[in-house]
Design a protein around this motif. Sequence first.
Motif, short mmCIF file in Angstrom:
data_model
loop_
_atom_site.label_atom_id
_atom_site.label_comp_id
_atom_site.label_asym_id
_atom_site.label_seq_id
_atom_site.Cartn_x
_atom_site.Cartn_y
_atom_site.Cartn_z
N ALA A 152 31.67 39.54 37.03
CA ALA A 152 32.89 39.41 36.23
C ALA A 152 33.80 38.38 36.88
O ALA A 152 33.77 38.19 38.11
CB ALA A 152 33.62 40.74 36.09
N ILE A 153 34.60 37.70 36.04
CA ILE A 153 35.51 36.66 36.51
C ILE A 153 36.91 36.96 35.99
O ILE A 153 37.11 37.14 34.78
CB ILE A 153 35.08 35.27 36.01
N VAL A 154 37.89 37.02 36.90
CA VAL A 154 39.28 37.18 36.52
C VAL A 154 39.85 35.77 36.33
O VAL A 154 39.92 35.00 37.29
CB VAL A 154 40.08 37.95 37.58
N VAL A 155 40.24 35.43 35.12
CA VAL A 155 40.61 34.06 34.77
C VAL A 155 42.13 33.89 34.86
O VAL A 155 42.89 34.55 34.15
CB VAL A 155 40.12 33.71 33.36
N GLY A 156 42.57 33.00 35.77
CA GLY A 156 43.98 32.69 35.89
C GLY A 156 44.66 33.45 37.02
O GLY A 156 44.03 33.78 38.03
N GLU A 157 45.95 33.73 36.84
CA GLU A 157 46.74 34.40 37.88
C GLU A 157 46.34 35.87 37.95
O GLU A 157 46.51 36.61 37.00
CB GLU A 157 48.23 34.24 37.56
N ALA A 158 45.83 36.27 39.10
CA ALA A 158 45.13 37.56 39.19
C ALA A 158 45.93 38.69 39.81
O ALA A 158 45.50 39.84 39.75
CB ALA A 158 43.84 37.38 39.98
N GLU A 159 47.11 38.42 40.41
CA GLU A 159 47.77 39.49 41.15
C GLU A 159 48.16 40.67 40.28
O GLU A 159 48.26 41.80 40.76
CB GLU A 159 48.97 38.97 41.95
#
Length: 506
Positions: A152-159
């Motif tokens: 899985a990929i978290v796309v963009g600002e992840a905080e």
Amino acid sequence: MPSPTLCARIRQRLADERGRIAKQAPFTVALCYPSPYRVGMSSLGFQRIYRALMDEPGVACERAFLDDECESEAARRPEHPVTYESMRPIEELPVLAFSVAYELEIAGVVRMLQAAGLPPRRIDRDARHPLVLAGGPLTFSNPAPLGAIVDAIVVGEAEGLVVDVIRGAEGLSRKAQLDAIARIPHVFVPCHHDVLPPVGAADDALLPAHSAICTPHTELSNMFLIETERGCSRGCTYCVMRRSTNGGMRIVPKDVVLAAIPPESRRVGLVGAAVSDHPDIVGIVNALADRGCEVGLSSLRPDRLAKNDDFVAALARAGYRTLTTAMDGTSERVRDSLDRRARPKHLVRCAELAKRYGMDRMKLYLMIGTPGETDADVDECVQFAAELSRIVPLALGVAPFCPKRNTPLLAAPFAGIEVVDHRLDRLRRGLRGRVDVRATSAKWAWVEYVLAQGGQAEGLAVIDAVNAGGSFRAYERAFGAVRGPTRRGLPTTMALQGPAAERLGR
């Protein structure tokens, strides 16, 4: 077990760190960086995710990095990666969360997985293996090649998302994990989704990101990093962080920035895509200089510097010895085509101010091989750079242009290795003995370009290239097997077909 050399290195680095959070929790994951420690610990994004995970009740993370020796010996098999906090092999943890900054670090992900005895292809892993996640700056452009490697990929600002994603992996079967994560906005799960989601934006309340750990063993030795803003209000056509990304610039107020910097910090890095565009940047720099801090800024725009003598004076007070800014294009015509505001008068003024305030030199970054560029543009660059060098010693940092997703120039071609090398040679010959010219490799820029334009098939090709030794020639052969004969820069198909599609199980 890690080698005695690696154990000693880890112990020394841990002893020298300031700010590390000591925590044990029922659910502990590995936070991985696919480059060596000195690079990973210079990443503000990596440190922000570290803090987010360590702040979550019941969750902790342990850090792991690519073996240091991999940089000097590209074909060397890395040591078995272990976490710094407990020296556990990373495969013993339930989740491996990778922060990936740019395209060439995809190879580092592959190398770390293989060194841990884990299959690098996503479809070859199952419930016996850790769940492998990815996020980071690469996801603002094109993380699609990672889809062949990670789950899985978290796309963009992840905080604001990372805790939900990690929690989605807790105590569930592999299928249930992926089903749960796939429902989270801005998360791409390759076995569920066909299209990358929009780039996610964190809530402004989570800004600014700042260092959790300071250490002397980084590119930015003992420097406390903090955002002054996020995003950009400008429209440069080549830039992933242009104003159309995530709503443009979000300013962090001066008092918030200064209050977040520990009083004991003596080196402070102000980070952002357009730090010099902050309306109170001169006041921030002067306030830090009053504290006795040495200050670094990640982005200085020549038009901002040239219009405000006080800005350069503040930088000099804060320890600047090299005034670094961007020229971007090789000529005025090229800069206009890129929607850049820098004008020759701004760059001349910057050189004059650098000299006035006792700086040793000025450094300019620029791209070569941009759309429509000709040898005449390079010749204009030579003439102008020579004029600047008569004002103040000058250095040029040159990078081949690489079109990226989420920019107006996505469909622009890479100029080609031979063309870029020819123009770099023309630039160097024209400035020999007058200007220090340092450039990144045209060959590796071509590899970056293929990955920036590619998909999961190109991710599989990275695995093949790493297994073949990781040389440029290995990448050229691997990409050729996926795409057919290549011409090192001309557009090639990104369709997933034939053997590549079969290897992905699709």
